[in-house]
Design an enzyme around this catalytic site. Structure first.
Site, short mmCIF file in Angstrom:
data_model
loop_
_atom_site.label_atom_id
_atom_site.label_comp_id
_atom_site.label_asym_id
_atom_site.label_seq_id
_atom_site.Cartn_x
_atom_site.Cartn_y
_atom_site.Cartn_z
CG ASP B 69 -1.80 1.16 1.27
OD1 ASP B 69 -2.21 1.41 0.41
OD2 ASP B 69 -1.66 1.89 2.32
CB THR B 102 -2.02 5.59 -2.03
OG1 THR B 102 -1.87 4.02 -1.92
CG2 THR B 102 -3.09 5.97 -1.13
CB THR B 103 0.92 2.61 -5.55
OG1 THR B 103 0.62 1.99 -4.45
CG2 THR B 103 2.26 2.36 -5.91
CG ASP B 400 -6.28 0.20 0.03
OD1 ASP B 400 -6.37 0.87 1.02
OD2 ASP B 400 -5.37 0.05 -0.60
#
Lengths: 545, 536
Positions: B69, B102-103, B400
């Site tokens: 994550d 988020t990546t 997530d």
């Protein structure tokens, strides 16, 4: 490799002491770490596994001698993050099923060893994981099909349990007296019925005598002394189990303090205090009990009062002891004594002081909850007793799992060979690279009997392949008979294991291997201030005993 | 003032008056910043997509975290560089706003900066690049809106939601049982969702984990799981139709805030005090009993005496329950949090169908499960897993997935994943570039190239030839006019993401593009970095 080593000389991104390892480096360091851990405990596997001496770094330098994987791993200081993953699964295995703590680490280590080869062949880790997952599932199904459930036939089920206990114990320290201890463990667990809870089996260690003198007592033994001048033997005891201060009752109102202006008043207050205690004792006596067991101290004064009333008073039973006593005798743990009618007293047929070796203990027999029992371990030294306790605990855990799950499978490397065969067959039907991963998985499984043989000083290569040959016949129950040093029928040898434990070993090990395989970057944040000087090190070699 | 050169031959100025500061100026500063940002992005790059790898992070205390994550990685990396911190913030704000991607957002930002570097070398002024990026991002967002689909689902027909959650989970370690996990997440979200207002209160979903067991044992509890045990070993372990008194006052004699002393100087007073003390306890318990409660949940501990009195009155109790859990419990059971015993009334009690204490494995760990609450709005996902790192990672993954489901409920527009959206946007921006007069045209092209970083990283992580697969998909998108073509990461044999059911929320993707552009603009505008020299 430090973070500032980015080509072009980027300014330090991370904290100065942080170490980042990427790609191949990261993978290598985690593989090496994990395999080092696996190799460390590898030699303890199997009936001829060796023990380890662990010396604590703390004061006293306490020494532990053990071959229990979880105990070894718990005690060593590990710095490599991947190694920590393995230590962790071993702990969980211990908490969840109690046995197989070494096997799970060894299997995970073997899986990673195989995976390393595949990665060197440039196979993507995700492909390996996909193959491993399928293989694990296939292996689980294969042993599930082989699992035996004899629970309908109580005699045979008991024999199963005996076999499981013997197998577990044979890899432990108690191996010489495994028959004795297997009996002991099975008896203890069978007493508990269908949903055994290990809390009602109390293990008591008393140095002296030898291991064969250990026995199962059907009552409950409390390692405490009876107050002076009180009856030493009570029949049809009515027991009040309490958790209440019996020294002086503290005043619980905040801010209260005693302040007096003359000596006369001091004695008044002292008397009031004494009266209060007497009151309390009277109330306790009013419950109609003839045995009073308290978790906390009992001072001389109340002790004397109890002695006067002919009540046996036992002080300082620790919390576990109290809880167990309460559940065993069926009483409730009291802290207030105003309503004698509401309080349920515990009862037992006979309480007496007994001697084990030179020590006096209190023995409760004929307790209400018939299931509870105490195992008294005797042995030459405390180290020996500690190890014996661990071994017995493992055996009890396995038996408990078996009683719950009711399924057993053959031991001695037989399930591994069954799984390995099933996975090999699956690999032949699988197109593509995943098949290589499956084959690797099956190879890793075969490493377990290999290690068992190696530890016993046998010719592993020969035996394992003989075994594989035997397993070409479907339904074969052949395995390694370590004592004879040859391949033998596990059914005849009576080597059985709990299905639940085997399943858990397989799943946990696969999960752990997968976690480590997925890593391609290790970031080691700076250690806290006290280890500033040693912030940079090669993490692959940081495995300290 | 003096000029010096460091080991890489870069000049830096030592300001005498400010000897403690180091300073980088002009183009040099921009280059340095870009380099730092790229280094961070590079670290995350390999975690992108369903075949992304994990990172292992060890804190100074020796705790190990394994995750893929992006937000968690960056947070735990202890980034020191200022620009690096901006990217950490970027990832965090994506996490807070959207919860997923988020990546991707960091990878995109890194790639935008990489392209900008090339333009800077051409001598284009950083502000012009920034403006060009801004305009290009608008075009990309417009394109996203064009290709977005409306996503149909109903309360009973939640299959599409499950599929979306599965996409998110497939990139995580829980991929093995993504189906059941995804279902759990969706059910949890639907249970607490306010479909009228199209909002989901995330506080009502609690993720609780316990080490041990298998992933498959993870389950959804329509209620609350408290990591506590019942205070007295002999109290009832299972309570049906529980009436719960939720207390924030301790079972102890009152402790007034003002300093005071109670002086005892005679035996009578001593006696009095003693009676008084006993009265306190019995009153407290009586008050609880009178209100009709049959379970006490208390934020504080209680005395042995109180404990026994409660047990004597058949009142099971749970002590030391944390504030957050207490609030959640109050919401779930419809009870009120009562700060004084006096105020305890029947109306203020919460109710639950069953309350049960359950134990795990061979250890003595116990947990209290409260189910069938009056207001079933609060749900808990109870996670089991092989080890601590696993449980933590599953927690993050489910978080997530839950966020994705929530976003879909908030806004049901979706775009397709697998890099297809990025490729379409890239094509659109490139097309628009030719119509832009001025220097911004270069920035447009750079932006288009930067967008391709996502599909390239996806292909790379999946073990495909990145350039080959990207160009193939790109040309097919143009030829077939199908904006749903992406990288086939799972080797399912089709590039059509619509058929593969790989999609992401539109707002998530839009947020990614906008946030990344914003941060890049900010970084480009910096032309002077003054930082205190490292501590000696």
């Amino acid at each position: 490799m430090s973070a500032s080593g980015v080509p072009g000389g980027a300014p330090g991104i991370l904290n100065e002491q942080a170490i980042e390892e990427k790609g191949e480096h990261a993978r290598m360091s985690s593989f090496v770490g994990a395999m080092a851990i696996a190799d460390l405990v590898k030699t303890t596997l199997g009936p001829k596994g060796m023990d380890k001496i662990l010396q604590s770094m703390g004061r006293g330098e306490a020494v532990t001698v053990t071959n229990d994987g979880a105990t070894i791993l718990k005690s060593i200081y590990v710095d490599n993050p991947a190694a920590k993953v393995l230590v962790d699964i071993s702990k969980v295995q211990d908490a969840e099923v109690g046995d197989g703590t070494t096997s799970v680490v060894v299997l995970a280590g073997e899986l990673l060893r195989q995976a390393e080869n595949l990665i060197n062949m440039k196979i993507h880790p995700m492909t390996i994981i996909a193959g491993f997952r399928e293989a694990a599932e296939c292996g689980r199904n294969a042993i599930e099909a082989r699992a035996m459930n004899n629970s309908s036939d109580s005699a045979r089920f008991r024999e199963d349990l005996m076999n499981v206990a013997r197998t577990t114990l044979s890899s432990k320290f108690l191996t010489q007296d495994k028959e004795h201890f297997a009996n002991l463990a099975v008896d203890a667990v069978m007493r508990l019925g269908d949903a055994p809870s290990l809390e009602s089996i109390h293990i008591l260690k008393k140095p002296g005598g030898d291991l064969t003198k250990s026995f199962l007592d059907e009552g409950f033994i409390l390692d405490k002394k009876i107050g002076v001048g009180q009856p030493k033997r009570i029949e049809d005891a009515k027991i009040l189990v309490a958790n209440t201060p019996m020294d002086t009752d503290k005043i619980k109102i905040y801010g209260a303090r005693v302040r007096v202006d003359s000596m006369a008043k001091v004695s008044d207050i002292e008397k009031a205090e004494k009266d209060k205690m007497k009151d309390k004792v009277d109330k306790i006596i009013a419950h109609g009990c003839n045995v009073f067991i308290n978790r906390q101290l009992i001072y001389n004064y109340p002790e004397e009062l109890f002695a006067d009333a002919g009540i046996m008073a036992i002080e300082h039973a620790d919390f576990d002891g109290i809880e167990r006593l309460a559940s065993v005798t069926g009483g409730e743990i009291c802290s207030t004594f105003d309503h004698p009618e509401d309080v349920k007293l515990g009862s037992c047929k006979l309480i007496e002081e007994i001697m084990i070796g030179e020590e006096k203990l209190i023995h409760f027999s004929g307790v209400e909850l018939g299931a509870a029992c105490t195992v008294v371990l005797r042995g030459a030294s405390l180290h020996l007793l500690d190890e014996a306790e661990r071994s017995l605990h493992d055996a009890l855990c396995v038996l408990q799992q078996t009683v719950k799950d009711r399924r057993v499978i053959h031991g001695g490397g037989c399930p591994e060979m069954v799984m390995s065969k099933a996975i090999d067959e699956l690999a032949q039907r699988t197109p593509g690279k995943r098949a290589i991963a499956m084959e690797a998985f099956s190879k890793a499984l075969r490493a377990i009997p290999t290690i068992i043989c190696d530890n016993a000083g046998l010719d592993s290569a020969d035996l394992v392949y003989q075994l594989r040959f035997c397993h070409a016949v479907p339904g074969s129950a052949m395995g390694i008979d370590v004592l004879e040093g040859k391949v033998g029928d596990m059914q005849d040898c009576g080597i059985f294991e709990s299905f639940r434990v085997k399943e858990q070993v397989l799943l946990s090990a696969t999960e752990a291997a997968e976690m480590i395989l997925r890593v391609d970057d290790v970031i080691n944040n700076s250690a806290r201030v006290q280890t500033m000087g040693t912030g940079i090190h090669d993490s692959s070699t940081c495995l300290g005993l | 003032m003096s000029l010096a050169f460091d080991e890489y031959g870069r000049p830096f100025i030592i300001v005498k008056e400010q000897g403690q500061k180091s300073r980088v100026k002009g183009l040099e500063a921009q280059k340095q910043n870009i380099l730092a940002a790229r280094a961070i992005a590079r670290t995350l790059r390999s975690s992108l997509g369903p075949k992304g790898m994990d990172k292992m992070l060890q804190t100074g205390d020796g705790d190990v975290t394994i995750t893929n994550d992006g937000a968690t990685i960056l947070e735990q990396m202890e980034v020191e560089n200022q620009i690096g911190k901006l990217l950490v913030e970027l990832s965090r704000s994506q996490d807070h706003e959207i919860g997923d991607g988020t990546t991707g957002v960091v990878v995109l930002a890194g790639s935008l900066l990489e392209q900008a570097e090339g333009l800077l070398d051409k001598g284009i002024h950083p502000l012009r690049i920034a403006e060009g990026y801004e305009m290009a991002s608008k075009i990309a967002v417009k394109r996203l809106e064009e290709i977005s689909d409306v996503f149909e689902y109903g309360v009973d027909d939640y299959e599409p939601l499950v599929k979306t959650c599965m996409t998110t989970l497939s990139s995580k370690i829980v991929g093995r049982c993504k189906r059941s996990m995804a279902e759990m997440c969706v059910k949890a979200v639907l249970a607490v969702a306010d479909l009228e207002r199209k909002d989901v209160n995330m506080d009502l979903i609690k993720l609780e984990g316990k080490v041990g067991g298998k992933l498959e044992d993870t389950r959804l509890v329509h209620g609350i799981v408290l990591d506590k045990d019942i205070s007295h070993p002999q109290m009832d372990k299972e309570i049906k139709d529980a009436k719960i008194a939720i207390l924030t006052c301790p079972f102890e004699p009152p402790k007034p805030k003002t300093k005071h002393k109670v002086d005892i100087d005679t035996a009578e007073k001593y006696e009095q005090l003693r009676e008084c003390e006993q009265k306190y306890f019995s009153e407290m318990v009586d008050q609880c009993k009178e209100s009709g409660a049959n379970l006490i949940v208390c934020q504080w501990g209680f005395d042995d005496e109180a404990n026994h009195l409660l047990m004597n009155h058949k009142l099971p109790a749970i002590r030391w329950v944390g504030g957050v859990e207490l609030e959640l419990l109050a919401i779930a059971t419809g009870g009120r949090i009562v700060p004084r015993f006096k105020e305890l009334t029947a109306a203020k009690l919460g109710s639950a169908g069953t309350v049960k204490e359950v134990s795990f494995g061979t250890t003595k760990d116990k947990m209290v499960v409260i189910e069938d609450c009056a207001n079933s709005k609060a749900v808990t996902i109870f996670i089991r897993g092989g080890n601590k790192m696993m449980v933590d990672e599953v927690k993050r993954s489910l978080h997530d997935a839950i966020c994705v489901a929530r976003n879909l409920i908030r806004s049901n527009r979706i775009v397709y994943g697998g890099g297809s959206a990025e490729i379409t946007c890239s094509l659109a921006v490139e097309k628009a570039a030719n119509e832009v007069p001025g220097i911004e045209q270069y920035a447009f092209r750079a932006f288009a190239d930067a967008l391709e970083a996502v599909p390239i990283a996806l292909a790379e992580n999946s073990g495909l030839d990145p350039i080959e697969s990207l160009t193939a998909v790109k040309s097919r998108q143009v030829q077939e006019e199908n904006p749903y073509l992406g990288i086939d990461c799972n080797e399912e044999g089709t590039n059509d993401m619509k058929k593969q059911n790989v999609f992401e929320t539109m707002i998530g993707k839009r947020q990614q593009v906008l946030l990344a552009t914003q941060v890049v603009k900010m970084i480009l505008k910096i032309d002077d970095v003054i930082s205190p020299a490292a501590y000696q």
